[in-house]
Write a protein that holds these residues in place. Structure first.
Motif, mmCIF file in Angstrom:
data_model
loop_
_atom_site.group_PDB
_atom_site.id
_atom_site.type_symbol
_atom_site.label_atom_id
_atom_site.label_comp_id
_atom_site.label_asym_id
_atom_site.label_seq_id
_atom_site.Cartn_x
_atom_site.Cartn_y
_atom_site.Cartn_z
ATOM 1 N N GLU A 44 0.846 -1.202 0.000
ATOM 2 C CA GLU A 44 0.000 0.000 0.000
ATOM 3 C C GLU A 44 0.879 1.248 0.000
ATOM 4 N N ALA A 45 1.948 1.209 0.814
ATOM 5 C CA ALA A 45 2.863 2.366 0.897
ATOM 6 C C ALA A 45 3.543 2.613 -0.449
ATOM 7 N N LEU A 46 3.760 1.551 -1.207
ATOM 8 C CA LEU A 46 4.407 1.672 -2.533
ATOM 9 C C LEU A 46 3.419 2.144 -3.592
ATOM 10 N N GLY A 47 2.113 2.142 -3.214
ATOM 11 C CA GLY A 47 1.112 2.575 -4.191
ATOM 12 C C GLY A 47 0.713 1.470 -5.150
ATOM 13 N N ILE A 48 1.011 0.235 -4.776
ATOM 14 C CA ILE A 48 0.704 -0.902 -5.655
ATOM 15 C C ILE A 48 -0.635 -1.531 -5.288
ATOM 16 N N VAL A 49 -0.974 -1.441 -3.983
ATOM 17 C CA VAL A 49 -2.240 -2.023 -3.506
ATOM 18 C C VAL A 49 -3.092 -0.917 -2.901
ATOM 19 N N ASN A 50 -4.395 -1.035 -3.139
ATOM 20 C CA ASN A 50 -5.351 -0.080 -2.602
ATOM 21 C C ASN A 50 -6.179 -0.773 -1.521
ATOM 22 N N ARG A 51 -6.358 -0.096 -0.391
ATOM 23 C CA ARG A 51 -7.146 -0.647 0.720
ATOM 24 C C ARG A 51 -8.412 0.195 0.856
ATOM 25 N N GLN A 52 -9.549 -0.446 0.728
ATOM 26 C CA GLN A 52 -10.803 0.287 0.796
ATOM 27 C C GLN A 52 -11.685 -0.256 1.925
ATOM 28 N N THR A 53 -12.195 0.626 2.768
ATOM 29 C CA THR A 53 -13.054 0.163 3.862
ATOM 30 C C THR A 53 -14.506 0.542 3.541
ATOM 31 N N PHE A 54 -15.429 -0.306 3.976
ATOM 32 C CA PHE A 54 -16.857 -0.067 3.770
ATOM 33 C C PHE A 54 -17.530 -0.004 5.136
ATOM 34 N N ASN A 55 -18.470 0.949 5.287
ATOM 35 C CA ASN A 55 -19.106 1.142 6.599
ATOM 36 C C ASN A 55 -20.169 0.095 6.913
ATOM 37 N N THR A 56 -19.794 -1.132 6.783
ATOM 38 C CA THR A 56 -20.719 -2.209 7.162
ATOM 39 C C THR A 56 -20.480 -2.514 8.647
ATOM 40 N N VAL A 57 -21.304 -3.323 9.223
ATOM 41 C CA VAL A 57 -21.100 -3.737 10.611
ATOM 42 C C VAL A 57 -20.915 -5.270 10.627
ATOM 43 N N PRO A 58 -19.762 -5.816 10.898
ATOM 44 C CA PRO A 58 -18.541 -5.039 11.145
ATOM 45 C C PRO A 58 -18.010 -4.430 9.844
ATOM 46 N N ILE A 59 -17.044 -3.521 10.013
ATOM 47 C CA ILE A 59 -16.441 -2.850 8.841
ATOM 48 C C ILE A 59 -15.894 -3.908 7.873
ATOM 49 N N THR A 60 -16.035 -3.675 6.585
ATOM 50 C CA THR A 60 -15.463 -4.574 5.579
ATOM 51 C C THR A 60 -14.275 -3.881 4.925
ATOM 52 N N VAL A 61 -13.188 -4.624 4.722
ATOM 53 C CA VAL A 61 -11.997 -4.064 4.079
ATOM 54 C C VAL A 61 -11.705 -4.878 2.823
ATOM 55 N N GLU A 62 -11.481 -4.148 1.732
ATOM 56 C CA GLU A 62 -11.177 -4.827 0.471
ATOM 57 C C GLU A 62 -9.846 -4.333 -0.074
ATOM 58 N N TYR A 63 -9.066 -5.274 -0.591
ATOM 59 C CA TYR A 63 -7.770 -4.917 -1.173
ATOM 60 C C TYR A 63 -7.835 -5.133 -2.683
ATOM 61 N N SER A 64 -7.182 -4.230 -3.405
ATOM 62 C CA SER A 64 -7.152 -4.393 -4.875
ATOM 63 C C SER A 64 -5.864 -3.776 -5.415
ATOM 64 N N LEU A 65 -5.540 -4.095 -6.650
ATOM 65 C CA LEU A 65 -4.353 -3.513 -7.273
ATOM 66 C C LEU A 65 -4.702 -2.109 -7.747
ATOM 67 N N THR A 66 -3.806 -1.180 -7.556
ATOM 68 C CA THR A 66 -3.976 0.170 -8.109
ATOM 69 C C THR A 66 -3.620 0.117 -9.589
ATOM 70 N N GLU A 67 -3.789 1.264 -10.252
ATOM 71 C CA GLU A 67 -3.367 1.348 -11.668
ATOM 72 C C GLU A 67 -1.904 0.913 -11.787
ATOM 73 N N GLU A 68 -1.106 1.397 -10.826
ATOM 74 C CA GLU A 68 0.326 1.051 -10.821
ATOM 75 C C GLU A 68 0.494 -0.460 -10.687
ATOM 76 N N GLY A 69 -0.299 -1.009 -9.773
ATOM 77 C CA GLY A 69 -0.194 -2.446 -9.517
ATOM 78 C C GLY A 69 -0.541 -3.241 -10.757
ATOM 79 N N LEU A 70 -1.527 -2.747 -11.518
ATOM 80 C CA LEU A 70 -1.953 -3.470 -12.735
ATOM 81 C C LEU A 70 -0.876 -3.434 -13.809
ATOM 82 N N THR A 71 0.074 -2.491 -13.687
ATOM 83 C CA THR A 71 1.154 -2.448 -14.702
ATOM 84 C C THR A 71 2.087 -3.654 -14.540
ATOM 85 N N LEU A 72 1.836 -4.449 -13.474
ATOM 86 C CA LEU A 72 2.648 -5.651 -13.271
ATOM 87 C C LEU A 72 2.240 -6.781 -14.221
ATOM 88 N N LYS A 73 1.135 -6.569 -14.899
ATOM 89 C CA LYS A 73 0.594 -7.662 -15.728
ATOM 90 C C LYS A 73 1.643 -8.301 -16.644
#
Lengths: 115, 115
Positions: B63-92
């Protein structure tokens, strides 16, 4: 890991590649050998932090896979040289693309730096 | 590691790539995310053998490198989803070439098998 429809690569192939190239040390060893034949001490110097025992194990794994060649010379004491086999050299595009990816990534990161 | 004249890639770029992609777990995490957004437990399941503590650390690094994105959703309990950023997708291309390499390597190894 499920297979992604718009994905071109085969998950089992990628998992095989991860087995061979993944782990803490193999990529560093392969990169060092990519730059030419190396003796054990030279590899130890190139692969920072690896213990002799671990280097021996990783080299044995790579040799068993047919990726690294181990050659001994009848000097006193015996000299041992490690090099990439033909198979090992087929890794070049992978290393090229990793380097290319990193170059683009660094450039992009620098362009985001506050000036 | 010395630079090899007939070598096209830049050693410092490759070493940067190794820092980002090397190590025991990152390639597996990136491969899992390459196949789509994942929750923590899904990543833990995909990356066999990783401890929760290590997965948290690796995700923070990416995440600090900008390769992974961490997204939280206000569900109960909170849901966290990880995904590749645009930068991360350049790894293809890197993952593609690793998979391609492995496919060719396995084919070659099978062709050498005693019949």
């Amino acid at each position: 890991m499920e297979n992604n429809e718009d994905c071109v690569f085969d998950l089992s192939d990628l998992q095989f590649a991860l087995q061979v190239l993944g782990g803490k040390w193999k990529l560093y060893i392969l990169t060092s050998l990519y730059f030419g034949k190396k003796r054990f001490k030279e590899l130890e110097r190139d692969v920072l932090g690896i213990s002799p025992k671990m280097l021996i194990k990783e080299l044995k794994d790579l040799e068993a896979l047919g990726i690294v060649n181990r050659q001994t010379f009848n000097t006193v004491p015996i000299t041992v040289e490690y090099s990439l086999t033909e198979e090992g050299l087929t890794l070049k595009p992978v290393l090229d693309h990793m380097s290319e990816w990193a170059g683009g990534f660094k450039q992009n990161a620098n362009s985001k730096m506050p000036t």
